[in-house]
Design an enzyme around this catalytic site. Structure first.
Site, PDB file in Angstrom:
ATOM      1  N   ASP A   8       0.769  -1.308   0.120  1.00 24.89           N
ATOM      2  CA  ASP A   8       0.147   0.160  -0.051  1.00 24.89           C
ATOM      3  C   ASP A   8       0.933   1.271  -0.056  1.00 24.89           C
ATOM      4  O   ASP A   8       2.162   1.084  -0.025  1.00 24.89           O
ATOM      5  CB  ASP A   8      -0.816   0.016   1.284  1.00 24.89           C
ATOM      6  CG  ASP A   8      -2.312   0.754   0.942  1.00 24.89           C
ATOM      7  OD1 ASP A   8      -2.297   1.276   0.092  1.00 24.89           O
ATOM      8  OD2 ASP A   8      -3.243   0.643   1.877  1.00 24.89           O
ATOM      9  N   GLU A  10       0.069   4.361   1.619  1.00 22.70           N
ATOM     10  CA  GLU A  10      -0.008   5.508   2.916  1.00 22.70           C
ATOM     11  C   GLU A  10       1.193   5.176   4.050  1.00 22.70           C
ATOM     12  O   GLU A  10       1.331   6.399   4.893  1.00 22.70           O
ATOM     13  CB  GLU A  10      -1.421   5.586   3.548  1.00 22.70           C
ATOM     14  CG  GLU A  10      -2.593   6.075   2.436  1.00 22.70           C
ATOM     15  CD  GLU A  10      -3.058   5.052   1.723  1.00 22.70           C
ATOM     16  OE1 GLU A  10      -2.385   3.902   1.449  1.00 22.70           O
ATOM     17  OE2 GLU A  10      -4.078   5.270   0.892  1.00 22.70           O
ATOM     18  N   HIS A  60      -2.552  -0.554  -3.942  1.00 25.97           N
ATOM     19  CA  HIS A  60      -3.003   1.038  -3.675  1.00 25.97           C
ATOM     20  C   HIS A  60      -3.828   1.578  -4.724  1.00 25.97           C
ATOM     21  O   HIS A  60      -3.538   1.571  -6.071  1.00 25.97           O
ATOM     22  CB  HIS A  60      -1.837   1.874  -3.364  1.00 25.97           C
ATOM     23  CG  HIS A  60      -2.484   3.385  -3.037  1.00 25.97           C
ATOM     24  ND1 HIS A  60      -2.875   3.928  -2.006  1.00 25.97           N
ATOM     25  CD2 HIS A  60      -2.158   4.498  -4.074  1.00 25.97           C
ATOM     26  CE1 HIS A  60      -3.409   4.963  -1.987  1.00 25.97           C
ATOM     27  NE2 HIS A  60      -2.625   5.328  -3.298  1.00 25.97           N
ATOM     28  N   HIS A 104      -1.400   1.194   6.567  1.00 26.58           N
ATOM     29  CA  HIS A 104      -1.682   2.260   7.480  1.00 26.58           C
ATOM     30  C   HIS A 104      -2.619   1.719   8.528  1.00 26.58           C
ATOM     31  O   HIS A 104      -3.410   0.738   8.325  1.00 26.58           O
ATOM     32  CB  HIS A 104      -2.468   3.339   6.587  1.00 26.58           C
ATOM     33  CG  HIS A 104      -3.324   2.971   5.618  1.00 26.58           C
ATOM     34  ND1 HIS A 104      -4.219   2.688   6.292  1.00 26.58           N
ATOM     35  CD2 HIS A 104      -3.306   2.223   4.519  1.00 26.58           C
ATOM     36  CE1 HIS A 104      -5.293   2.015   5.229  1.00 26.58           C
ATOM     37  NE2 HIS A 104      -4.357   1.996   4.242  1.00 26.58           N
ATOM     38  N   HIS A 115      -7.469   5.133   7.332  1.00 29.83           N
ATOM     39  CA  HIS A 115      -8.649   4.739   6.781  1.00 29.83           C
ATOM     40  C   HIS A 115      -9.029   3.168   6.819  1.00 29.83           C
ATOM     41  O   HIS A 115      -7.928   2.561   7.016  1.00 29.83           O
ATOM     42  CB  HIS A 115      -8.792   5.372   5.496  1.00 29.83           C
ATOM     43  CG  HIS A 115      -7.946   4.924   4.333  1.00 29.83           C
ATOM     44  ND1 HIS A 115      -6.641   5.218   4.421  1.00 29.83           N
ATOM     45  CD2 HIS A 115      -8.186   3.889   3.453  1.00 29.83           C
ATOM     46  CE1 HIS A 115      -6.031   4.710   3.283  1.00 29.83           C
ATOM     47  NE2 HIS A 115      -6.683   3.693   2.771  1.00 29.83           N
ATOM     48  N   GLU A 134      -7.355  -2.793   7.282  1.00 32.05           N
ATOM     49  CA  GLU A 134      -6.938  -3.454   6.240  1.00 32.05           C
ATOM     50  C   GLU A 134      -5.805  -4.436   6.599  1.00 32.05           C
ATOM     51  O   GLU A 134      -5.803  -5.714   6.072  1.00 32.05           O
ATOM     52  CB  GLU A 134      -6.374  -2.686   5.134  1.00 32.05           C
ATOM     53  CG  GLU A 134      -7.313  -1.368   4.673  1.00 32.05           C
ATOM     54  CD  GLU A 134      -6.548  -0.389   3.607  1.00 32.05           C
ATOM     55  OE1 GLU A 134      -5.568  -0.726   3.034  1.00 32.05           O
ATOM     56  OE2 GLU A 134      -7.337   0.551   3.694  1.00 32.05           O
TER      57      GLU A 134
HETATM   58 ZN    ZN Z   1      -3.889   2.684  -0.177  1.00 29.39          ZN
END
Ligand code: ZN
Length: 272
Positions: A8, A10, A60, A104, A115, A134
């Site tokens: 990902d 972030e 992502h 993240h 998020h 996640e």
């Molecule tokens: Zn992401």
């Protein structure tokens, strides 16, 4: 030895704003290079520890962020979307371990760019009554295939989430959160060094880590950001409206729960 990487954006060092993670953002070109180099560091560490097959799944947004022309050999890149398995597409029971890079913290936590799957729709996700992000969602998918999550990288909040979920996971902290949009970051070179070392160590000590499993059936519940989103989502067959903004669904296993979650989020995303 086969290693799967889900990457990902972030949680990459230096990244703190949506302007860096969105393909329309002014700083996106730099950010995707930073992302690619953190992957390369993990690949180097894994190869040094004996990995022969390395599959990197770009996880992502549109999943076309990583720069293949700069990817460290002999890793292969799974790029593009949609993919049936999303952030865990390509994983199966033949892999020895998973590394979650650039991850993240979940929505409602204090991490950088926190998020859960969709920052514009999801207020909260629960799996069997436990708040999940996640990291948990994807770790349980790995557990479904009996594959352990050996290493995670991201900010200190993400690392805290990982510690609580996965005993003996190798955590690599590349930034310390100061707010959702600010962090003290390791320099790019230092971030790559600690990631390479982490990947090496994680594979050397892989016997210590067990796959994380979730009990079946999986009770999924999602709170959306407003009631209109819940109304769009609840048309999914089998979904039950549980509150003003929330919808629940019972899935036979985590793979079905993952698909149901993504369907609910897609439906919710059709309204503003
Ligand atoms: Zn992401």
């Amino acid at each position: 030895m086969k290693v799967f990487f889900s990457v990902d954006m972030e949680g990459i060092s230096g990244i703190v704003s949506w302007d860096q993670t969105s393909s329309r953002g002014y700083d996106y070109a730099r950010a995707r290079k930073l992302m690619t180099e953190e992957v390369n560091a993990a690949v180097r560490g894994a190869v040094r520890a004996g990995a022969k097959e390395l599959l990197v799944n770009d996880s992502h947004n549109a999943m076309t962020n990583l720069l293949i022309e700069e990817l460290q050999s002999p890793a292969r890149l799974l790029t593009g979307s949609p993919k049936p398995g999303s952030m865990m597409e390509g994983l199966d029971a033949t892999f020895d371990g998973v590394m979650l890079l650039g991850y993240h913290a979940r929505m409602n936590a204090r991490g950088v760019l926190s998020h859960t799957y969709s920052s514009r729709t999801v207020g909260c996700l629960w799996l069997n009554g436990q708040e999940a992000g996640e990291l948990a969602l994807n770790a349980y998918v790995a557990g479904h295939y009996d594959v352990p999550v050996l290493m995670v990288s991201g900010d200190n909040q993400l690392v805290g989430e990982a510690k609580a979920l996965i005993a003996d996971v190798t955590e690599v902290t590349v930034k310390e959160t100061r707010s959702r949009y600010a962090a003290i970051c390791l320099g790019a070179e230092d971030a790559r060094r600690v990631i390479e070392e982490g990947a090496y160590r994680a594979l050397i000590m892989k016997q210590r880590v067990r796959p994380v499993k979730i009990k079946r059936p999986v009770q999924l519940e999602v709170a959306f950001l407003h009631s209109g989103m819940a109304e769009a989502a609840e048309i999914m067959p089998g979904a039950i409206r549980t509150g003003g903004t929330s919808v629940a669904f019972q899935a036979p296993d985590i793979l079905a729960a993952y698909k149901a979650f993504r369907t609910l989020v897609t439906l919710a995303g059709t309204v503003q």
